[in-house]
Design a protein around this motif. Structure first.
Motif, PDB file in Angstrom:
ATOM      1  N   PHE A  93       7.343  -3.006   4.989  1.00  0.00           N
ATOM      2  CA  PHE A  93       6.749  -3.573   3.780  1.00  0.00           C
ATOM      3  C   PHE A  93       5.346  -4.122   4.063  1.00  0.00           C
ATOM      4  CE2 PHE A  93       5.605  -7.031   1.003  1.00  0.00           C
ATOM      5  CZ  PHE A  93       5.841  -6.503  -0.254  1.00  0.00           C
ATOM      6  N   VAL A  94       5.206  -4.873   5.131  1.00  0.00           N
ATOM      7  CA  VAL A  94       3.893  -5.463   5.470  1.00  0.00           C
ATOM      8  C   VAL A  94       2.884  -4.364   5.788  1.00  0.00           C
ATOM      9  CG1 VAL A  94       2.661  -7.022   7.023  1.00  0.00           C
ATOM     10  CG2 VAL A  94       4.972  -7.601   6.264  1.00  0.00           C
ATOM     11  N   LYS A  95       3.309  -3.360   6.524  1.00  0.00           N
ATOM     12  CA  LYS A  95       2.437  -2.209   6.820  1.00  0.00           C
ATOM     13  C   LYS A  95       1.930  -1.558   5.538  1.00  0.00           C
ATOM     14  CE  LYS A  95       4.476   1.805   7.517  1.00  0.00           C
ATOM     15  NZ  LYS A  95       4.064   2.966   6.688  1.00  0.00           N
ATOM     16  N   GLU A  96       2.854  -1.327   4.593  1.00  0.00           N
ATOM     17  CA  GLU A  96       2.471  -0.674   3.337  1.00  0.00           C
ATOM     18  C   GLU A  96       1.480  -1.529   2.549  1.00  0.00           C
ATOM     19  OE1 GLU A  96       3.719   2.551   1.847  1.00  0.00           O
ATOM     20  OE2 GLU A  96       3.584   2.620   4.014  1.00  0.00           O
ATOM     21  N   ALA A  97       1.695  -2.845   2.555  1.00  0.00           N
ATOM     22  CA  ALA A  97       0.782  -3.749   1.845  1.00  0.00           C
ATOM     23  C   ALA A  97      -0.623  -3.652   2.434  1.00  0.00           C
ATOM     24  CB  ALA A  97       1.302  -5.183   1.937  1.00  0.00           C
ATOM     25  N   VAL A  98      -0.698  -3.721   3.752  1.00  0.00           N
ATOM     26  CA  VAL A  98      -1.996  -3.686   4.437  1.00  0.00           C
ATOM     27  C   VAL A  98      -2.684  -2.336   4.244  1.00  0.00           C
ATOM     28  CG1 VAL A  98      -3.020  -3.617   6.740  1.00  0.00           C
ATOM     29  CG2 VAL A  98      -1.450  -5.466   6.131  1.00  0.00           C
ATOM     30  N   ASN A  99      -1.905  -1.255   4.353  1.00  0.00           N
ATOM     31  CA  ASN A  99      -2.499   0.086   4.280  1.00  0.00           C
ATOM     32  C   ASN A  99      -2.886   0.498   2.870  1.00  0.00           C
ATOM     33  OD1 ASN A  99      -2.140   0.292   7.004  1.00  0.00           O
ATOM     34  ND2 ASN A  99      -0.423   1.724   6.927  1.00  0.00           N
ATOM     35  N   ASN A 100      -2.203  -0.064   1.867  1.00  0.00           N
ATOM     36  CA  ASN A 100      -2.423   0.395   0.498  1.00  0.00           C
ATOM     37  C   ASN A 100      -3.311  -0.510  -0.334  1.00  0.00           C
ATOM     38  OD1 ASN A 100      -0.892   2.906   0.235  1.00  0.00           O
ATOM     39  ND2 ASN A 100       0.879   1.651   0.713  1.00  0.00           N
ATOM     40  N   TYR A 101      -3.643  -1.692   0.206  1.00  0.00           N
ATOM     41  CA  TYR A 101      -4.511  -2.577  -0.569  1.00  0.00           C
ATOM     42  C   TYR A 101      -5.884  -1.929  -0.742  1.00  0.00           C
ATOM     43  CZ  TYR A 101      -6.859  -6.546  -2.524  1.00  0.00           C
ATOM     44  OH  TYR A 101      -7.567  -7.350  -3.380  1.00  0.00           O
ATOM     45  N   GLY A 102      -6.312  -1.817  -1.997  1.00  0.00           N
ATOM     46  CA  GLY A 102      -7.591  -1.174  -2.279  1.00  0.00           C
ATOM     47  C   GLY A 102      -7.506   0.331  -2.405  1.00  0.00           C
ATOM     48  N   ARG A 103      -6.346   0.902  -2.058  1.00  0.00           N
ATOM     49  CA  ARG A 103      -6.168   2.355  -2.147  1.00  0.00           C
ATOM     50  C   ARG A 103      -5.184   2.736  -3.243  1.00  0.00           C
ATOM     51  NH1 ARG A 103      -5.608   2.036   3.879  1.00  0.00           N
ATOM     52  NH2 ARG A 103      -7.690   2.384   4.744  1.00  0.00           N
ATOM     53  N   ASP A 104      -4.098   1.941  -3.338  1.00  0.00           N
ATOM     54  CA  ASP A 104      -3.066   2.212  -4.329  1.00  0.00           C
ATOM     55  C   ASP A 104      -3.182   1.153  -5.433  1.00  0.00           C
ATOM     56  OD1 ASP A 104      -0.098   3.392  -4.895  1.00  0.00           O
ATOM     57  OD2 ASP A 104      -0.102   1.221  -5.200  1.00  0.00           O
ATOM     58  N   ALA A 105      -3.427   1.621  -6.654  1.00  0.00           N
ATOM     59  CA  ALA A 105      -3.731   0.691  -7.749  1.00  0.00           C
ATOM     60  C   ALA A 105      -2.590  -0.287  -8.019  1.00  0.00           C
ATOM     61  CB  ALA A 105      -4.053   1.486  -9.023  1.00  0.00           C
ATOM     62  N   GLN A 106      -1.358   0.236  -8.029  1.00  0.00           N
ATOM     63  CA  GLN A 106      -0.227  -0.642  -8.329  1.00  0.00           C
ATOM     64  C   GLN A 106      -0.048  -1.702  -7.246  1.00  0.00           C
ATOM     65  OE1 GLN A 106       3.793   0.702  -7.789  1.00  0.00           O
ATOM     66  NE2 GLN A 106       4.584  -0.514  -9.490  1.00  0.00           N
ATOM     67  N   PHE A 107      -0.110  -1.287  -5.992  1.00  0.00           N
ATOM     68  CA  PHE A 107       0.088  -2.229  -4.891  1.00  0.00           C
ATOM     69  C   PHE A 107      -1.060  -3.243  -4.832  1.00  0.00           C
ATOM     70  CE2 PHE A 107       2.964  -1.789  -0.949  1.00  0.00           C
ATOM     71  CZ  PHE A 107       3.255  -3.143  -0.987  1.00  0.00           C
ATOM     72  N   THR A 108      -2.271  -2.783  -5.079  1.00  0.00           N
ATOM     73  CA  THR A 108      -3.425  -3.680  -5.098  1.00  0.00           C
ATOM     74  C   THR A 108      -3.248  -4.752  -6.177  1.00  0.00           C
ATOM     75  OG1 THR A 108      -4.851  -1.883  -4.322  1.00  0.00           O
ATOM     76  CG2 THR A 108      -5.943  -3.784  -5.321  1.00  0.00           C
ATOM     77  N   ASN A 109      -2.780  -4.322  -7.341  1.00  0.00           N
ATOM     78  CA  ASN A 109      -2.528  -5.249  -8.441  1.00  0.00           C
ATOM     79  C   ASN A 109      -1.465  -6.279  -8.068  1.00  0.00           C
ATOM     80  OD1 ASN A 109      -2.919  -6.214 -11.079  1.00  0.00           O
ATOM     81  ND2 ASN A 109      -1.228  -4.972 -11.861  1.00  0.00           N
ATOM     82  N   LEU A 110      -0.397  -5.818  -7.412  1.00  0.00           N
ATOM     83  CA  LEU A 110       0.673  -6.722  -6.978  1.00  0.00           C
ATOM     84  C   LEU A 110       0.135  -7.770  -6.000  1.00  0.00           C
ATOM     85  CD1 LEU A 110       3.685  -4.282  -6.402  1.00  0.00           C
ATOM     86  CD2 LEU A 110       3.501  -6.030  -8.177  1.00  0.00           C
ATOM     87  N   LEU A 111      -0.655  -7.318  -5.041  1.00  0.00           N
ATOM     88  CA  LEU A 111      -1.156  -8.233  -4.010  1.00  0.00           C
ATOM     89  C   LEU A 111      -2.233  -9.174  -4.549  1.00  0.00           C
ATOM     90  CD1 LEU A 111      -1.213  -5.621  -1.142  1.00  0.00           C
ATOM     91  CD2 LEU A 111       0.293  -7.601  -1.248  1.00  0.00           C
ATOM     92  N   ASN A 112      -2.915  -8.768  -5.591  1.00  0.00           N
ATOM     93  CA  ASN A 112      -3.892  -9.650  -6.240  1.00  0.00           C
ATOM     94  C   ASN A 112      -3.207 -10.750  -7.042  1.00  0.00           C
ATOM     95  OD1 ASN A 112      -6.230  -8.474  -5.271  1.00  0.00           O
ATOM     96  ND2 ASN A 112      -6.428  -7.049  -6.995  1.00  0.00           N
ATOM     97  N   ASN A 113      -2.029 -10.428  -7.573  1.00  0.00           N
ATOM     98  CA  ASN A 113      -1.375 -11.345  -8.507  1.00  0.00           C
ATOM     99  C   ASN A 113      -0.155 -12.062  -7.956  1.00  0.00           C
ATOM    100  OD1 ASN A 113      -2.819 -11.015 -11.241  1.00  0.00           O
ATOM    101  ND2 ASN A 113      -2.573  -8.909 -10.536  1.00  0.00           N
ATOM    102  N   LEU A 114       0.379 -11.564  -6.858  1.00  0.00           N
ATOM    103  CA  LEU A 114       1.557 -12.175  -6.256  1.00  0.00           C
ATOM    104  C   LEU A 114       1.314 -12.445  -4.779  1.00  0.00           C
ATOM    105  CD1 LEU A 114       4.420  -9.821  -7.570  1.00  0.00           C
ATOM    106  CD2 LEU A 114       3.923 -12.121  -8.421  1.00  0.00           C
TER     107      LEU A 114
END
Length: 323
Positions: A96-117
């Motif tokens: 999970f942590v790997k996916e967060a780090v790798n997808n921030y700024g690349r995957d719109a949904q994950f970026t939105n999640l990490l910006n808001n949660l």
């Protein structure tokens, strides 16, 4: 079902002791701890590392906070490794942590999640037991605390919370795998986790605890057959999460309240978190359904984590919009 269990267990861990971390292999505690420090150091704008407590044997319990810094953010708490032998569980927290780090700024949904949660990720709750499952007895489940007037060690952390404590699906015998302990939060690990959630109860909107195996998504209650007041909503979210999970590899999950879906059990962390005020409280039971059970091959780590990510993102997305 398994021709040679020892061969299956040996394949779960490379014969040479690896200090090299891999997301597609099972990592021992030292490797996970080093990885935690490393991923936080390499991604300071997204990940921070703290210690929420110490185990019975004195090992640190490390917590990763994942998300972009912001004010008044809602949070999702994810923990892994409650039961020592459930190795695929800590593997998911790392994934999970790997996916967060790798997808921030690349995957719109994950970026939105990490910006808001914010995501609080506890990779291994039962640190002592996890080490024991690597070094001494692969099928160990409990903690390693000493029990008064008994030669048997440990308490089942997932029977040790103050949620119908020690009333059903649990044992008062210290030699049993489901021993509930001497009192709610008698274990240092239980208390550290509960204290953290209590102290952040204003922001934590979801609690996801990752176990294995049986391919289930459970929600309160397990200590009573009575339905939770939010039953309909919890059930609807679970249905959507399971649908998202199944969409990738067709893996079949069942879902529902713990007591009727798997078995009655008191003192569980999901029931406790729900009663404490964390509405979206879920227990994942990952692969498989018993073919390998706790001896799930390393080749299944990647697909298990990939499909589980879809369910976790579904729940997080729902929480972001509705909590």
């Amino acid at each position: 079902m398994i021709d040679d269990l020892q061969v299956a267990l040996d394949k779960q861990r490379d014969s040479n002791i690896r200090a090299v971390h891999s997301y597609e292999k099972y990592n021992d505690l030292d490797t996970i701890n080093a990885w935690s420090a490393n991923i936080a150091a390499q991604n300071p704008s997204l990940v921070s590392l703290s210690q929420i407590g110490t185990s019975y044997q004195g090992r640190p319990m490390y917590l990763l906070k994942v998300g972009k810094s912001g004010t008044n953010k809602k949070a999702v708490f994810i923990d892994c490794g409650f039961h020592a032998r459930e190795w695929v569980s800590p593997a998911f927290c790392q994934w999970f942590v790997k996916e967060a780090v790798n997808n921030y700024g690349r995957d719109a949904q994950f970026t939105n999640l990490l910006n808001n949660l914010d995501f609080y990720v506890l990779p291994v709750v039962n640190v002592d037991g996890y080490v024991h499952s690597w070094t001494t007895y692969r099928m160990w489940r409990k903690t390693l605390s000493v029990n008064k007037n008994s030669a048997c060690l440990g308490t089942d952390l997932n029977r040790n919370f103050n949620a119908g404590w020690c009333t059903t699906g649990t044992s008062k015998n210290p030699c049993d795998d489901t021993y509930c302990g001497t009192a709610p939060e008698s274990e240092k690990e239980t208390k550290a986790l509960a204290d953290f959630i209590r102290s952040n109860i204003g922001s934590i909107k979801a609690y996801l605890t990752i176990h294995s195996y049986l391919q289930m998504l459970l929600f309160p209650y397990s200590y009573t057959k009575s339905l939770a007041k939010d039953h309909n909503e919890l059930n609807t979210v679970a249905k959507g999460a399971v649908s998202a999970l199944t969409s990738l590899y067709g893996t079949q999950y069942t879902y529902g309240p713990g007591a009727s879906t798997i078995y009655p059990a008191s003192g569980g962390s999901d029931d406790w978190a729900y009663d404490a005020g964390v509405k979206y409280s879920y227990t994942f039971e990952l692969r498989d359904k018993g073919r390998y059970g706790f001896a799930l091959p390393e080749s299944q780590i990647k697909p298990t984590c990939e499909e589980t990510m879809l369910a976790v993102k579904y729940i997080a997305n729902y929480v972001m919009k509705n909590a």
